[in-house]
Each structure stands twice: as structure tokens, then as C-alpha cells.
Enzyme design. Structure first.
Site, short mmCIF file in Angstrom:
data_model
loop_
_atom_site.label_atom_id
_atom_site.label_comp_id
_atom_site.label_asym_id
_atom_site.label_seq_id
_atom_site.Cartn_x
_atom_site.Cartn_y
_atom_site.Cartn_z
CB THR A 195 39.48 58.85 -27.53
OG1 THR A 195 39.65 58.06 -26.35
CG2 THR A 195 38.26 59.73 -27.39
CG LEU A 241 44.67 63.99 -30.67
CD1 LEU A 241 45.71 64.41 -29.63
CD2 LEU A 241 45.21 64.27 -32.06
CG HIS A 242 41.66 60.99 -24.82
ND1 HIS A 242 41.23 59.68 -24.83
CD2 HIS A 242 42.86 60.98 -24.19
CE1 HIS A 242 42.14 58.91 -24.23
NE2 HIS A 242 43.14 59.68 -23.83
CG ASP A 243 39.81 66.40 -24.49
OD1 ASP A 243 39.13 65.41 -24.14
OD2 ASP A 243 40.45 67.09 -23.69
CB CYS A 245 37.03 62.50 -30.59
SG CYS A 245 38.36 61.38 -31.06
#
Ligand SMILES: [Ca+2]
Length: 312
Positions: A195, A241-243, A245
């Protein structure tokens, strides 16, 4: 082609919001429901935020369930320092009017996995793993019915973001993470290592805003909000932009690469609580229990995200 059935377990969170919008914009996925958990902010806010996001996407019929309001055996740790007081700070969006379902999120997860065909439902946890672990503990029969768990959490090369050694989602409820990682269901892990390569650089944020839609503006404002924190912390060109992914992995797995390895969760040490002890170099003979993602084609990821969000 049949759409792939998913349950998104979430603690929105601006990056959760982008992940949910990406899923709702993608015909390859059938979102059976959103299950909310305490994490970035307390449960009453995550359950509210999930409905704000559905209404932004004009999906008022989407069932939204509230789940566990605290980790299995610890006090809740939240992250208002990143996400703001509401968890969705940035744009001004109206209060939701769509209902929250009466059913508890854990019951919804159990019932759905029992009703649907074996191997036909994928769980997408984007927050602490409390709801998923509670469902597995209460109804172990559902574990074999899970198609896949694709989650955002943990870290190896990037180590930690809430402590020097732990990533937030795992740190908040390490006992829940331990249950999920040991459950035996097929597991894909999108850690900080990947991420932190999906950065909201200025041209990417500009592309969201240039959509000229309510969704495009909201996403640009959200990323603009949490960017301030991450840019200062990491000295990077944008925020991870973690989630999203997780959802991008379901849509286009070839954008990602990783290794089948053993990952254990530290639950005993005060110093390294919540660490994902990932055997990336395969120096133990502990059996692999996860596909641990290490790399992403960031340009391909943002191209997918921008193309899909423009549909909303
Ligand atoms: Ca999240």
C-alpha cells in the site's frame, strides 16, 4: 460471467470509502453487504460512514450491518489523528438517511456463508479483524465455506505505522488477527509493503477531481485530507491508499505480486504487539498460510481506480 460475491468488512476511514466505491463501481463484484467494525473511529461512526458512502454512490439498498464495537479482549485504539474526528473528514457530505440493518454483522457473516454455496463468498476485511474472528469462533463450520479472505493489514519491509513494528488493523485486535491467520481459509494479505507503493500523488488526485462528479470531488477531498498527515510523516509525494488495494486485487490480480509464506501474529509482547511475523525469506519450516503481497503496479492500480470511479 457471474459476479464474484463479496462481503466488505470495514471501519471507514477515507481509504475504506474509496475501496467501497471501487467495489460498487465494478460489475465483476456483487457486494452482499457491508459489515462495520470499530477501528479508525468507534462503531457508531463507522456504521454511519458506510451509509454515507453508499448514498454517495446512489446505492441506498445496500445492506449495512453494525458489528463488534470493541476488540475481542482489548480496549479499542482509534486513529482520529489520521482520519479526523468523523473518520471521513474532508468533504462535507449529508447525513445518511438509509437504514442500518437490525441484524448484527457477525450473524450476517455466519448466515450468509451458510446460505450461499460453499466456496462462493469472499471476505474483504479492511479494518481490525474482530468481526471475522468472532464469526469463526462462534461458527467454525463457516471457515471451510469461505472462498478466500483478501485483507488489508500487516507489514514486513515497511514494519509498522501505529507502533514501530505493527500495522494499525492488526495492532488494534491482534487476538482476532491470530484467529483469522490460523483459520486455514485461503488468505491474501495486502500489507503496508504494497500500500505504501500506491501513493496519492498530485496528478492522481487531480484526476479524481477532474471527473467533475460528486464521487470524484469527494475522493479528491478525502485523499487531500489524510495526505497532510502521511506526507509529513513519511516525507513522501502522497499518502498510501491502503484499502482499495484489496478490491483492486480482486479485479486485477495481475497488478500485484507476492509470496506464499507463513505469517504469524504476535500477541504476547508489549514491544512488538500486533506484528505480522512474515517469513518472507522462508527461513523457518512453518507452513505457508498466506499469499503475502509485496509489490503493485501503481500506475495500473490508479488507472483502474480512476476508470471505475468515473462510472459512479
Ligand atoms: Ca480501513
Amino acid at each position: 460471467m457471474m459476479a464474484r460475491k463479496i462481503i466488505i468488512d470495514t471501519d471507514p476511514g477515507q481509504d475504506d470509502a474509496v475501496a467501497i466505491l471501487l467495489a460498487l463501481a465494478s460489475p465483476e463484484l456483487e457486494v452482499l453487504g457491508l459489515t462495520c467494525v470499530a477501528g479508525n473511529v468507534p462503531l457508531d461512526l463507522t456504521a454511519r460512514n458506510a451509509r454515507i458512502i453508499c448514498e454517495l454512490a446512489d446505492r441506498r439498498q445496500m445492506p449495512v450491518y453494525a458489528g463488534c464495537d470493541a476488540p475481542l479482549s482489548r480496549k479499542l485504539v482509534t486513529a482520529e489523528h489520521v482520519h479526523g474526528k468523523t473518520g471521513l473528514d474532508g468533504p462535507t457530505l449529508p447525513d445518511p438517511t438509509m437504514p442500518l440493518q437490525d441484524t448484527h454483522a457477525v450473524d450476517f457473516i455466519i448466515d450468509t456463508l451458510r446460505i450461499q454455496d460453499t466456496g462462493s463468498v469472499t471476505l474483504c476485511p479492511l479494518g481490525p479483524l474482530t468481526n471475522i474472528a468472532a464469526a469463526f469462533e462462534r461458527a467454525p463450520d463457516i471457515i471451510d465455506r469461505v472462498q478466500q479472505i483478501v485483507l488489508m493489514g500487516g507489514a514486513y519491509f515497511e514494519v509498522g505505522n501505529i507502533t514501530p513494528t505493527a500495522e494499525f488493523n492488526i495492532y488494534v485486535d491482534p487476538e482476532a488477527a491470530k484467529i483469522v491467520f490460523a483459520a486455514g481459509a485461503p488468505l491474501v494479505v495486502l500489507p503496508l509493503d504494497v500500500t505504501h507503493k500506491a501513493l496519492t500523488t498530485q496528478p492522481r488526485v487531480d484526476a479524481f477531481r477532474a471527473m467533475g462528479t460528486d464521487v470524484g470531488r469527494a475522493v479528491a477531498d478525502w485523499t487531500g485530507f489524510f495526505e497532510r498527515f502521511d506526507k509529513e510523516k513519511y516525507g513522501s509525494a502522497g499518502a498510501p491508499l491502503h484499502d482499495p488495494c484489496v478490491i483492486a486485487y480482486l479485479l486485477q490480480p495481475d497488478l500485484f505480486s507476492g509470496r506464499d509464506i507463513n505469517v504469524e501474529i504476535e500477541t504476547a509482547s508489549d514491544l512488538t504487539l500486533g506484528m505480522t511475523v512474515a517469513d518472507w525469506w522462508r527461513v523457518t519450516d512453518r507452513p505457508a498460510n498466506a499469499l503475502f503481497i509485496g509489490d503493485v503496479d501503481a500506475d495500473g492500480f490508479f488507472a483502474l481506480l480512476i476508470e471505475r470511479l468515473a462510472r459512479l
